[in-house]
Write a protein that holds these residues in place. Sequence first.
Motif, PDB file in Angstrom:
ATOM      1  N   SER A  36     -30.351  58.243  43.466  1.00  0.00           N
ATOM      2  CA  SER A  36     -31.441  57.342  43.100  1.00  0.00           C
ATOM      3  C   SER A  36     -32.575  58.120  42.445  1.00  0.00           C
ATOM      4  O   SER A  36     -33.087  57.726  41.397  1.00  0.00           O
ATOM      5  CB  SER A  36     -31.951  56.599  44.337  1.00  0.00           C
ATOM      6  OG  SER A  36     -32.900  55.631  43.972  1.00  0.00           O
ATOM      7  N   VAL A  39     -32.138  59.023  38.624  1.00  0.00           N
ATOM      8  CA  VAL A  39     -32.337  57.956  37.637  1.00  0.00           C
ATOM      9  C   VAL A  39     -33.780  57.475  37.631  1.00  0.00           C
ATOM     10  O   VAL A  39     -34.310  57.063  36.594  1.00  0.00           O
ATOM     11  CB  VAL A  39     -31.340  56.797  37.868  1.00  0.00           C
ATOM     12  CG1 VAL A  39     -31.681  55.994  39.113  1.00  0.00           C
ATOM     13  CG2 VAL A  39     -31.284  55.884  36.643  1.00  0.00           C
ATOM     14  N   SER A  43     -36.251  57.200  34.455  1.00  0.00           N
ATOM     15  CA  SER A  43     -36.949  55.962  34.114  1.00  0.00           C
ATOM     16  C   SER A  43     -38.442  56.179  33.874  1.00  0.00           C
ATOM     17  O   SER A  43     -39.096  55.334  33.253  1.00  0.00           O
ATOM     18  CB  SER A  43     -36.756  54.916  35.213  1.00  0.00           C
ATOM     19  OG  SER A  43     -37.488  55.247  36.375  1.00  0.00           O
ATOM     20  N   PHE A 108     -28.585  59.739  31.410  1.00  0.00           N
ATOM     21  CA  PHE A 108     -29.326  58.500  31.646  1.00  0.00           C
ATOM     22  C   PHE A 108     -30.576  58.430  30.779  1.00  0.00           C
ATOM     23  O   PHE A 108     -31.081  57.340  30.502  1.00  0.00           O
ATOM     24  CB  PHE A 108     -29.743  58.379  33.110  1.00  0.00           C
ATOM     25  CG  PHE A 108     -28.607  58.365  34.096  1.00  0.00           C
ATOM     26  CD1 PHE A 108     -27.314  58.073  33.699  1.00  0.00           C
ATOM     27  CD2 PHE A 108     -28.836  58.642  35.435  1.00  0.00           C
ATOM     28  CE1 PHE A 108     -26.272  58.063  34.610  1.00  0.00           C
ATOM     29  CE2 PHE A 108     -27.801  58.629  36.355  1.00  0.00           C
ATOM     30  CZ  PHE A 108     -26.515  58.344  35.946  1.00  0.00           C
ATOM     31  N   THR A 182     -24.534  51.028  33.940  1.00  0.00           N
ATOM     32  CA  THR A 182     -25.433  49.958  34.377  1.00  0.00           C
ATOM     33  C   THR A 182     -26.879  50.440  34.358  1.00  0.00           C
ATOM     34  O   THR A 182     -27.777  49.745  33.851  1.00  0.00           O
ATOM     35  CB  THR A 182     -25.052  49.462  35.784  1.00  0.00           C
ATOM     36  OG1 THR A 182     -23.692  48.991  35.782  1.00  0.00           O
ATOM     37  CG2 THR A 182     -25.964  48.333  36.229  1.00  0.00           C
ATOM     38  N   GLU A 183     -27.120  51.635  34.878  1.00  0.00           N
ATOM     39  CA  GLU A 183     -28.488  52.177  34.915  1.00  0.00           C
ATOM     40  C   GLU A 183     -29.023  52.438  33.506  1.00  0.00           C
ATOM     41  O   GLU A 183     -30.177  52.106  33.190  1.00  0.00           O
ATOM     42  CB  GLU A 183     -28.501  53.459  35.755  1.00  0.00           C
ATOM     43  CG  GLU A 183     -28.263  53.193  37.222  1.00  0.00           C
ATOM     44  CD  GLU A 183     -28.023  54.445  38.045  1.00  0.00           C
ATOM     45  OE1 GLU A 183     -28.254  54.405  39.270  1.00  0.00           O
ATOM     46  OE2 GLU A 183     -27.588  55.475  37.478  1.00  0.00           O
ATOM     47  N   THR A 184     -28.201  53.033  32.661  1.00  0.00           N
ATOM     48  CA  THR A 184     -28.613  53.324  31.281  1.00  0.00           C
ATOM     49  C   THR A 184     -28.995  52.045  30.534  1.00  0.00           C
ATOM     50  O   THR A 184     -30.021  51.991  29.841  1.00  0.00           O
ATOM     51  CB  THR A 184     -27.474  54.043  30.534  1.00  0.00           C
ATOM     52  OG1 THR A 184     -27.218  55.299  31.169  1.00  0.00           O
ATOM     53  CG2 THR A 184     -27.835  54.292  29.077  1.00  0.00           C
ATOM     54  N   GLU A 206     -28.438  52.336  44.701  1.00  0.00           N
ATOM     55  CA  GLU A 206     -29.240  53.099  43.752  1.00  0.00           C
ATOM     56  C   GLU A 206     -29.622  52.256  42.534  1.00  0.00           C
ATOM     57  O   GLU A 206     -30.694  52.444  41.951  1.00  0.00           O
ATOM     58  CB  GLU A 206     -28.475  54.357  43.330  1.00  0.00           C
ATOM     59  CG  GLU A 206     -28.242  55.357  44.467  1.00  0.00           C
ATOM     60  CD  GLU A 206     -27.132  54.983  45.427  1.00  0.00           C
ATOM     61  OE1 GLU A 206     -27.076  55.557  46.530  1.00  0.00           O
ATOM     62  OE2 GLU A 206     -26.301  54.095  45.097  1.00  0.00           O
ATOM     63  N   ILE A 207     -28.750  51.316  42.147  1.00  0.00           N
ATOM     64  CA  ILE A 207     -29.069  50.364  41.082  1.00  0.00           C
ATOM     65  C   ILE A 207     -30.241  49.480  41.517  1.00  0.00           C
ATOM     66  O   ILE A 207     -31.192  49.236  40.760  1.00  0.00           O
ATOM     67  CB  ILE A 207     -27.854  49.468  40.760  1.00  0.00           C
ATOM     68  CG1 ILE A 207     -26.668  50.304  40.285  1.00  0.00           C
ATOM     69  CG2 ILE A 207     -28.232  48.381  39.755  1.00  0.00           C
ATOM     70  CD1 ILE A 207     -26.721  50.750  38.871  1.00  0.00           C
ATOM     71  N   LEU A 210     -33.536  51.367  41.437  1.00  0.00           N
ATOM     72  CA  LEU A 210     -34.048  51.482  40.071  1.00  0.00           C
ATOM     73  C   LEU A 210     -34.724  50.181  39.640  1.00  0.00           C
ATOM     74  O   LEU A 210     -35.845  50.194  39.099  1.00  0.00           O
ATOM     75  CB  LEU A 210     -32.904  51.820  39.110  1.00  0.00           C
ATOM     76  CG  LEU A 210     -33.235  51.741  37.615  1.00  0.00           C
ATOM     77  CD1 LEU A 210     -34.292  52.770  37.222  1.00  0.00           C
ATOM     78  CD2 LEU A 210     -31.972  51.912  36.767  1.00  0.00           C
ATOM     79  N   CYS A 211     -34.055  49.057  39.866  1.00  0.00           N
ATOM     80  CA  CYS A 211     -34.624  47.774  39.454  1.00  0.00           C
ATOM     81  C   CYS A 211     -35.909  47.467  40.209  1.00  0.00           C
ATOM     82  O   CYS A 211     -36.863  46.915  39.627  1.00  0.00           O
ATOM     83  CB  CYS A 211     -33.593  46.661  39.662  1.00  0.00           C
ATOM     84  SG  CYS A 211     -32.146  46.803  38.591  1.00  0.00           S
ATOM     85  N   SER A 224     -30.547  42.136  40.794  1.00  0.00           N
ATOM     86  CA  SER A 224     -29.963  43.464  41.027  1.00  0.00           C
ATOM     87  C   SER A 224     -29.216  43.433  42.361  1.00  0.00           C
ATOM     88  O   SER A 224     -29.645  42.785  43.313  1.00  0.00           O
ATOM     89  CB  SER A 224     -31.045  44.540  41.052  1.00  0.00           C
ATOM     90  OG  SER A 224     -31.882  44.389  42.176  1.00  0.00           O
TER      91      SER A 224
END
Length: 456
Positions: A36, A39, A43, A108, A182-184, A206-207, A210-211, A224
């Motif tokens: 996590s 990414v 971000s 990423f 998905t993250e990218t 972890e997705i 990020l969201c 998410s």
Amino acid sequence: MICGSKKKAYLKSQNLKILGQGKLNGIVKINGAKNSALVLLASSLLTNEKIILENIPYLTDIEKMGNILKNLGVNLIDKNDQLEIDPTNISIKELPYELVNGLRASFFCIGALLTKFGEAQVPLPGGCNIGSRPIDEHINGLIALGADIIIEEGIVKAKIRGNKNKLHGTHIKLKCPSVGATETLIMAASLAEGRTTIENAAREPEIQDLCHMLNKMGAKIYDSGKETIIIDGVNKLGGCTHKVIPDRIEAGTFLIAAAATSSSITISPVIPHHLEAVTNKLQESGSKITIKGNSISIKSKEIKGVDIETAPFPGFPTDLQAPFTALMTIANGESKITETIFENRMNHIHLLNKMGARIKLNENVAYIKGVKTLNGMDLIGSDLRSSAALIIAGIIAEGTSNIYGLEHLDRGYENFELKLKKLGIKITREFNKSTFEENEFKIEPKSEDISNLRAA
């Protein structure tokens, strides 16, 4: 701590010496999630305002991502267990190969840089040698969002198509629920014009983390953690303070180590439902699991063989397949371990067999007949999670083991041996005199006393 330094210990010159047949007892503090934090660092490139990340783990992978951000002009200040990220003076340029080599998460950055600056040049990613992890999904998704992309001499060069200065929202259906893709694409879509939907998206915690952070920054991301994520692009993103979620893989590794040694420990803080697939299998194999708030306690005696098959979240995590395989080597009866995510993630099998395990490997399926004990040996871990598996095997084994390959281990576990020592395991990191000079951003190792406090 993160700071400037002229020297960096060469981790290939280090090993862990383990006196086997130990037992664990106590409380383990679980650090922030590596997958996590990496990414979330990427971000931060989406804004011109300061980001404060709390609960950042001190790992070599985090160090590498810090060096990448610093190379782009980002200022990083580490204070009081939090990282302040100031992207005010960021400048868009090609990332040097030597910085991104060995860190897959560096790729990423392409989504954030492309959507923020209109172009990006990022070398093809590296990382653990656990099999093919193609970037097709990343590339195809960015093209669908309005990018022109070419790959020349190992460099991915992306630019917004035509005379436009923004990517445009679109519908993307991933062929597989790739976490990295998905993250990218979430980052790229966050500043795109219009709505983007990502179907068959990864659902990993972890997705979701990020969201959650991007929404704090002003993004408009919905659903998410579900199979279809919706992103409404915004004009700009701001700063925020965000706490990284606990590392479910570190947590699972300690639970497995306790089960393998018939021990009782408590891990905290964790988000228990992130570990449900793991705790269910540990219970099935004979351990007693107790969940109270953000802690999980395990009590283990005899372990019986159970089958596992790795799968995307909420299934059994591929990152815990190797440690769980080590556990099954001394379980009563037979078990079957099926790896479905990566085709080259069974490198630990022949090493466990050298220690006395009885495992037959047929492609990506391991058939295990439990033995009473393993034998201590000198072994080299070939990737991050296989190194953790060998350490667990060394703790189980009779006699002394020396585990090498710590350059892999330290990518994903902060002060792993010091936490184990605090729990009662006789384990020592041994150094030789070999070092080499590197002038770069560096994570200073914490003292043993400080690390012991963090383990408690």
